[in-house]
Design a protein around this motif. Structure first.
Motif, PDB file in Angstrom:
ATOM      1  N   ASN A 299      -0.029   4.744  -0.202  1.00 48.19           N
ATOM      2  CA  ASN A 299      -0.997   5.820  -0.292  1.00 48.19           C
ATOM      3  C   ASN A 299      -0.289   7.135  -0.018  1.00 48.19           C
ATOM      4  O   ASN A 299      -0.176   7.573   1.109  1.00 48.19           O
ATOM      5  CB  ASN A 299      -2.119   5.570   0.711  1.00 48.19           C
ATOM      6  CG  ASN A 299      -3.216   6.595   0.551  1.00 48.19           C
ATOM      7  OD1 ASN A 299      -3.078   7.537  -0.228  1.00 48.19           O
ATOM      8  ND2 ASN A 299      -4.296   6.418   1.293  1.00 48.19           N
TER       9      ASN A 299
ATOM     10  N   LEU B 143      -2.592  12.041  -7.525  1.00 48.93           N
ATOM     11  CA  LEU B 143      -1.486  12.032  -6.572  1.00 48.93           C
ATOM     12  C   LEU B 143      -0.434  13.099  -6.850  1.00 48.93           C
ATOM     13  O   LEU B 143       0.728  12.907  -6.580  1.00 48.93           O
ATOM     14  CB  LEU B 143      -0.818  10.644  -6.588  1.00 48.93           C
ATOM     15  CG  LEU B 143      -1.741   9.529  -6.128  1.00 48.93           C
ATOM     16  CD1 LEU B 143      -1.090   8.182  -6.313  1.00 48.93           C
ATOM     17  CD2 LEU B 143      -2.113   9.722  -4.672  1.00 48.93           C
TER      18      LEU B 143
ATOM     19  N   ASN C 136      -2.519  -0.870  -3.563  1.00 51.13           N
ATOM     20  CA  ASN C 136      -3.447   0.240  -3.580  1.00 51.13           C
ATOM     21  C   ASN C 136      -2.956   1.212  -4.640  1.00 51.13           C
ATOM     22  O   ASN C 136      -2.100   2.018  -4.412  1.00 51.13           O
ATOM     23  CB  ASN C 136      -3.461   0.899  -2.192  1.00 51.13           C
ATOM     24  CG  ASN C 136      -4.385   2.085  -2.156  1.00 51.13           C
ATOM     25  OD1 ASN C 136      -5.122   2.322  -3.096  1.00 51.13           O
ATOM     26  ND2 ASN C 136      -4.341   2.822  -1.073  1.00 51.13           N
TER      27      ASN C 136
ATOM     28  N   LYS D 248      -3.201   4.100  -7.402  1.00 48.07           N
ATOM     29  CA  LYS D 248      -3.958   5.334  -7.654  1.00 48.07           C
ATOM     30  C   LYS D 248      -3.544   5.908  -9.005  1.00 48.07           C
ATOM     31  O   LYS D 248      -2.458   5.651  -9.491  1.00 48.07           O
ATOM     32  CB  LYS D 248      -3.612   6.357  -6.572  1.00 48.07           C
ATOM     33  CG  LYS D 248      -3.985   5.876  -5.194  1.00 48.07           C
ATOM     34  CD  LYS D 248      -5.071   6.730  -4.660  1.00 48.07           C
ATOM     35  CE  LYS D 248      -5.547   6.174  -3.338  1.00 48.07           C
ATOM     36  NZ  LYS D 248      -6.541   7.016  -2.739  1.00 48.07           N
TER      37      LYS D 248
ATOM     38  N   ASP E  54      -1.238  10.007  -0.652  1.00 54.08           N
ATOM     39  CA  ASP E  54      -2.127  11.111  -0.267  1.00 54.08           C
ATOM     40  C   ASP E  54      -1.696  11.728   1.067  1.00 54.08           C
ATOM     41  O   ASP E  54      -1.667  12.938   1.226  1.00 54.08           O
ATOM     42  CB  ASP E  54      -3.569  10.594  -0.094  1.00 54.08           C
ATOM     43  CG  ASP E  54      -4.277  10.513  -1.430  1.00 54.08           C
ATOM     44  OD1 ASP E  54      -3.801  11.155  -2.384  1.00 54.08           O
ATOM     45  OD2 ASP E  54      -5.291   9.798  -1.504  1.00 54.08           O
TER      46      ASP E  54
ATOM     47  N   LYS F  23       0.852  -1.178   0.000  1.00 54.30           N
ATOM     48  CA  LYS F  23       0.000   0.000   0.000  1.00 54.30           C
ATOM     49  C   LYS F  23       0.891   1.231   0.000  1.00 54.30           C
ATOM     50  O   LYS F  23       1.681   1.438   0.905  1.00 54.30           O
ATOM     51  CB  LYS F  23      -0.860  -0.041   1.265  1.00 54.30           C
ATOM     52  CG  LYS F  23      -2.064   0.866   1.208  1.00 54.30           C
ATOM     53  CD  LYS F  23      -2.810   0.842   2.523  1.00 54.30           C
ATOM     54  CE  LYS F  23      -3.540  -0.471   2.734  1.00 54.30           C
ATOM     55  NZ  LYS F  23      -4.166  -0.551   4.059  1.00 54.30           N
TER      56      LYS F  23
END
Ligand code: ADP
Ligand code: MG
Length: 393
Positions: free
Chosen positions: A4, A366, A359, A361, A6, A2
């Motif tokens: 992420n 991003l 994960n 994106k 963000d 993962k």
């Protein structure tokens, strides 16, 4: 894994200061005492504990209070430090989809300001063989405290150094763009791993090209050691690019002949099985001393004129030292031999399993640069071996 990113947008200067303090503390501590983190970070208005809680919530740290109140970085925390540094250096501005999950790495697309897409390889040494790392602590000159950080960083440094040197010598490898911590940025290879290719226009030519590369590696004093259909990329024009270099060894390695023959054997076997190529030599008796190479397609290691010293001279210049090479070789060799039995050990580290799902994106969601906090004030520490511990600027 993962990734992420963000969260990266919302991390403050203080968050990164504390995360860096944990990284620094890990040079001497497996679990860094909270008190020490507070001292290293020395936030102007205090508040280290609040920041630690925030970092823990985002899974950038792991909390351990079994012996004392302490923390260590997770892979994700280490990823963020490397990504933040790269973004601050202007190497890329966004992280995109995952390109591959290697045995000991995760590969993502990253995008530069002008839209150019590059590949980011995050090394994860110790992911498939955490126990092996633990059992090899003695080898690592008592650096038990930062085993996977140290090994993953060495793997990245080695890969970057080799890729650069190989490119300079005209080998078909990705362009090595930059390296920080366990992260290597390189050009994106157009094409697919050979393992995914079912048909070729000219299998015999491709085969010859590939065997030619193994021989040329040896002429330059090197053996790839993981030379197979997973680490050879091929494009629509059947042009080859070789990737994945952390396990390369010198032709002066004591097992050089075996590694060389194994690399060659992988290619012979694959082309025979997948593309029905027939050879003058079967792969069964390759280790036999009675192989007469004049009458076979099999390249003979001992008759290749080799330039020794490629490793020592060119790689030392890149900051990758002999000691680094020794350290990583001892670890990776265990892995190479283990791979031969093809039994990957399961990890026993909880933040690894927790990060294992993908994960992905889209690039647009991003964009990092506009949203990141004002850059960190430059803070540098030094690793034991003198490498700068850069947090950005
Ligand atoms: P590992 O050391 O973990 O095996 P690799 O370097 O072999 O990692 O990369 C794993 C996979 O990621 C590759 O098989 C390939 O599909 C993809 N990959 C790696 N580097 C690149 C690159 N520069 N461009 C495009 N895809 C890449
Ligand atoms: Mg690979």
């Amino acid at each position: 894994m993962k990734l992420n990113v963000d969260v990266l947008r919302y991390l403050s200067k203080d968050d990164f200061r504390v995360l860096t303090a944990v990284e620094m503390g890990m040079r001497n501590h497996e679990i860094v005492p909270a008190e020490l983190i507070d001292r290293i970070a020395s936030l102007k208005h205090g508040g280290t504990y609040k920041v630690l809680k925030n970092l823990l919530r985002h899974k950038l740290l792991h909390h351990d209070s079994s012996k004392y109140d302490g923390f260590r970085l997770t892979y994700l925390g280490y990823d963020f430090l490397a990504i933040k540094t790269m973004v601050n250096r202007g190497v890329f501005t966004a992280v995109g989809r995952q390109l591959g999950v290697g045995k000991e790495s995760d590969i993502f697309e990253v995008q530069q300001e002008d839209g150019t897409v590059l590949a980011m390889k995050l090394h994860r040494l110790g992911r498939t063989s955490f126990r092996a790392v633990k059992s090899k602590r003695d080898y690592l000159r008592h650096r038990s405290s930062y085993n996977w950080l140290y090994l993953s960083r060495l793997a990245a440094l080695k890969e970057f150094a080799f890729m650069k040197a190989l490119e300079e010598h005209g080998f078909p490898v990705p362009n090595a763009v930059d390296c920080n911590r366990h992260c290597v940025i390189m050009s994106l290879v157009q094409g697919y791993p050979l393992v995914q290719v079912k048909q070729l226009q000219n299998p015999a030519t491709v085969f010859e090209n590939i065997i030619g590369i193994v021989v040329r590696f040896a002429e330059h004093g090197l053996i790839h050691c993981d030379f197979n259909e997973f680490n050879i990329m091929i494009d629509d024009d059947e042009k080859i690019t070789v990737i994945d270099f952390p396990q390369m060894v010198s032709v002066s390695h004591r097992n050089a002949q075996m590694y060389f023959d194994r690399d060659v054997e992988c290619i012979f076997k694959f082309f025979k099985k997948r593309f029905n190529l027939s050879f003058q030599e079967t792969t069964n008796d390759i280790y036999g001393s009675d192989v007469d190479t004049d009458e076979t397609d099999w390249p003979c290691f001992s008759s290749i004129p080799k330039t020794a010293g490629f490793l020592d001279k060119e790689l030392a210049a890149s900051g990758f030292t002999r000691n680094d090479q020794d350290d990583i070789e001892k670890f990776i060799e265990g892995g190479i031999e283990k791979d031969a039995n093809s039994e990957d050990e399961e990890t026993d580290d909880e933040d690894v399993s927790e990060l294992n799902d993908t994960n992905v994106k889209s690039l647009n969601s991003l964009r990092l640069v506009e949203q990141v906090e004002p850059s960190l004030s430059k803070q540098e520490g030094e690793y034991e071996d003198g490498q700068k511990c850069e947090t950005g600027d």
